[in-house]
Design a protein around this motif. Structure first.
Motif, short mmCIF file in Angstrom:
data_model
loop_
_atom_site.label_atom_id
_atom_site.label_comp_id
_atom_site.label_asym_id
_atom_site.label_seq_id
_atom_site.Cartn_x
_atom_site.Cartn_y
_atom_site.Cartn_z
N THR A 282 33.86 39.93 31.71
CA THR A 282 34.46 40.98 32.33
C THR A 282 33.56 42.07 32.06
O THR A 282 33.06 42.40 31.83
N GLY B 215 42.55 41.55 45.42
CA GLY B 215 42.33 40.88 44.01
C GLY B 215 42.59 39.38 43.38
O GLY B 215 42.03 39.25 42.73
N PHE C 253 39.83 39.52 40.83
CA PHE C 253 40.43 41.58 39.60
C PHE C 253 41.50 42.00 39.90
O PHE C 253 42.35 41.55 40.89
N ARG D 190 34.14 45.92 34.10
CA ARG D 190 34.91 47.30 35.10
C ARG D 190 34.16 47.94 35.76
O ARG D 190 33.36 48.49 35.66
N LEU E 103 34.64 45.52 44.78
CA LEU E 103 35.28 45.44 43.45
C LEU E 103 35.50 47.61 43.45
O LEU E 103 36.51 48.99 42.66
N PHE F 285 38.82 48.79 36.99
CA PHE F 285 39.32 47.47 37.78
C PHE F 285 38.78 46.68 36.82
O PHE F 285 37.57 47.11 36.40
N GLU F 286 39.02 45.51 36.55
CA GLU F 286 38.62 44.81 35.97
C GLU F 286 38.44 43.22 36.73
O GLU F 286 39.37 42.86 37.01
N ALA F 287 37.34 42.77 36.47
CA ALA F 287 37.30 41.22 37.31
C ALA F 287 36.31 40.53 36.15
O ALA F 287 35.60 40.77 35.05
N GLU F 288 36.67 39.47 36.25
CA GLU F 288 35.97 38.61 35.78
C GLU F 288 34.97 37.62 36.82
O GLU F 288 35.62 36.88 37.70
#
Length: 158
Positions: free
Chosen positions: A107, A29, A34, A109, A69, A46-49
């Motif tokens: 972002t 992560g 993330f 998800r 992810l 989960f969130e990620a950029e």
């Protein structure tokens, strides 16, 4: 970080709740930027950029970013259903890419669409901010007992 080593007597859900409460996460992560943001019984978000750190040579997000992810969301949803004496692994996965991503995507998800089906065949959707799917994922997890841990529960019931 291995939640099975840190909290060996907790259920999978309790292990992940402790990890989230402590602000911890898996090293992958940190690498891919993330994080786990929600955990419940059979449900993980989960969130990620997306950004240049995950670009492929043609200037878009590498497919492995989405797959990782999605695998994390499905894996944690499965893990949340396990008893302390069980572990799992992904035996097979299939990822379908519906839209590309770049740093401008914002972002994203990843979460299983159904809490009921997560253990029959783990499925996860990957969403852009406007709830438009970027990719989806199907996996067949395998669950087994931890070596050296005596079970009083019989066969897995997940």
């Amino acid at each position: 970080m291995n939640v099975n080593n840190i909290h060996p007597n907790l259920s999978g859900l309790e292990q992940l709740q402790a990890m989230l409460a402590n602000g911890n996460g898996a090293p992958i992560g940190e690498t891919l930027k993330f994080r786990l943001v929600e955990i419940d019984d059979g449900h993980a978000v989960f969130e990620a950029e997306p950004g240049p750190h995950a670009y492929n040579p043609i200037g878009s997000i590498h497919g492995g970013f989405a797959a990782t992810l999605l695998d994390s969301a499905c894996g944690c949803a499965v893990h949340s259903k396990l008893r302390a004496d069980q572990i799992y692994t992904t035996l097979e996965l299939k990822t379908a890419y519906h839209r590309g991503m770049t740093a401008e995507t914002g972002t994203v998800r990843a979460a299983p669409p159904s809490r009921r089906r997560v253990l029959l065949m783990a499925m996860t959707d990957f969403w852009r901010p406007q709830r438009r799917p970027c990719s989806s994922w199907i996996a067949n997890p395998e669950i087994w007992f931890l070596p050296g841990v005596e079970s009083t529960h019989g066969e897995p019931t997940v």
